[in-house]
Design a protein around this motif. Structure first.
Motif, PDB file in Angstrom:
ATOM      1  N   TYR A 107     -28.392   8.892 123.472  1.00 46.96           N
ATOM      2  CA  TYR A 107     -27.200   9.220 124.254  1.00 46.96           C
ATOM      3  C   TYR A 107     -25.951   8.727 123.536  1.00 46.96           C
ATOM      4  O   TYR A 107     -24.974   9.464 123.373  1.00 46.96           O
ATOM      5  N   TRP A 108     -25.976   7.499 123.077  1.00 47.60           N
ATOM      6  CA  TRP A 108     -24.806   6.916 122.412  1.00 47.60           C
ATOM      7  C   TRP A 108     -24.531   7.601 121.087  1.00 47.60           C
ATOM      8  O   TRP A 108     -23.377   7.784 120.707  1.00 47.60           O
ATOM      9  N   SER A 109     -25.584   7.950 120.343  1.00 46.77           N
ATOM     10  CA  SER A 109     -25.357   8.584 119.050  1.00 46.77           C
ATOM     11  C   SER A 109     -24.703   9.951 119.242  1.00 46.77           C
ATOM     12  O   SER A 109     -23.804  10.330 118.484  1.00 46.77           O
ATOM     13  N   TYR A 110     -25.113  10.705 120.262  1.00 48.05           N
ATOM     14  CA  TYR A 110     -24.500  11.997 120.556  1.00 48.05           C
ATOM     15  C   TYR A 110     -23.038  11.807 120.933  1.00 48.05           C
ATOM     16  O   TYR A 110     -22.153  12.487 120.400  1.00 48.05           O
ATOM     17  N   ARG A 111     -22.779  10.856 121.842  1.00 54.89           N
ATOM     18  CA  ARG A 111     -21.416  10.594 122.305  1.00 54.89           C
ATOM     19  C   ARG A 111     -20.524  10.137 121.151  1.00 54.89           C
ATOM     20  O   ARG A 111     -19.398  10.605 120.997  1.00 54.89           O
ATOM     21  N   ASP A 112     -21.045   9.255 120.322  1.00 51.68           N
ATOM     22  CA  ASP A 112     -20.219   8.665 119.275  1.00 51.68           C
ATOM     23  C   ASP A 112     -19.971   9.610 118.109  1.00 51.68           C
ATOM     24  O   ASP A 112     -19.005   9.416 117.370  1.00 51.68           O
ATOM     25  N   ARG A 113     -20.813  10.619 117.947  1.00 52.53           N
ATOM     26  CA  ARG A 113     -20.497  11.628 116.935  1.00 52.53           C
ATOM     27  C   ARG A 113     -19.217  12.362 117.322  1.00 52.53           C
ATOM     28  O   ARG A 113     -18.429  12.746 116.460  1.00 52.53           O
ATOM     29  N   LYS A 114     -19.001  12.547 118.620  1.00 49.16           N
ATOM     30  CA  LYS A 114     -17.764  13.179 119.094  1.00 49.16           C
ATOM     31  C   LYS A 114     -16.593  12.206 118.967  1.00 49.16           C
ATOM     32  O   LYS A 114     -15.505  12.591 118.555  1.00 49.16           O
ATOM     33  N   GLN A 115     -16.812  10.940 119.327  1.00 47.49           N
ATOM     34  CA  GLN A 115     -15.732   9.958 119.267  1.00 47.49           C
ATOM     35  C   GLN A 115     -15.293   9.685 117.835  1.00 47.49           C
ATOM     36  O   GLN A 115     -14.117   9.399 117.586  1.00 47.49           O
ATOM     37  N   LYS A 116     -16.222   9.793 116.896  1.00 47.95           N
ATOM     38  CA  LYS A 116     -15.886   9.572 115.493  1.00 47.95           C
ATOM     39  C   LYS A 116     -14.815  10.563 115.039  1.00 47.95           C
ATOM     40  O   LYS A 116     -13.868  10.190 114.336  1.00 47.95           O
ATOM     41  N   LYS A 117     -14.932  11.804 115.469  1.00 45.38           N
ATOM     42  CA  LYS A 117     -13.944  12.828 115.128  1.00 45.38           C
ATOM     43  C   LYS A 117     -12.584  12.470 115.708  1.00 45.38           C
ATOM     44  O   LYS A 117     -11.549  12.594 115.054  1.00 45.38           O
TER      45      LYS A 117
END
Length: 118
Positions: free
Chosen positions: A44-54
């Motif tokens: 869940y966090w990896s999916y969310r943080d891929r968006k936040q990284k952008k």
């Protein structure tokens, strides 16, 4: 009739989950019950943080460009507006890189934008 179990398949599934949690701290890497939750949250966090990284990189680029623009006597909003009018198409990532690594070239871009604006 005797009750049959699904032991080999269940054990294999549990081993797979625990193996995927290898490297986690404490029981999260050793016990199925905790490893299952840890893997769920990690995914869940990896999916969310891929968006936040952008988002974070875009904010960083804007900050760098604004700082470089202000050092050259113009604000980012005026600079972006003038870029559109001058029909110069350089994305924020490249502009940020220019501002950090090639300040003289960035100043030249600002100069050309100022000339085109007037």
């Amino acid at each position: 009739m005797a009750r049959t179990t699904n032991a080999p398949a269940s054990r294999e599934r549990r081993k797979r989950v625990v193996a995927a949690a290898k490297g986690y701290r404490g029981r999260r890497s050793k016990l199925f019950r905790y490893a299952k939750d840890a893997r769920y949250k990690a995914m869940y966090w990896s999916y969310r943080d891929r968006k936040q990284k952008k988002r974070n990189f875009r904010a960083l680029w804007l900050t760098r460009i604004n700082a470089a623009c202000r050092a050259n006597g113009i604000t980012y909003s005026r600079f972006a507006e003038a870029l559109k009018k001058a029909s110069i198409e350089i994305d924020r990532k490249i502009l940020s890189d220019l501002a950090m690594t090639e300040p003289t070239l960035f100043a030249a871009v600002i100069g050309s934008v100022k000339v085109a604006k007037v």
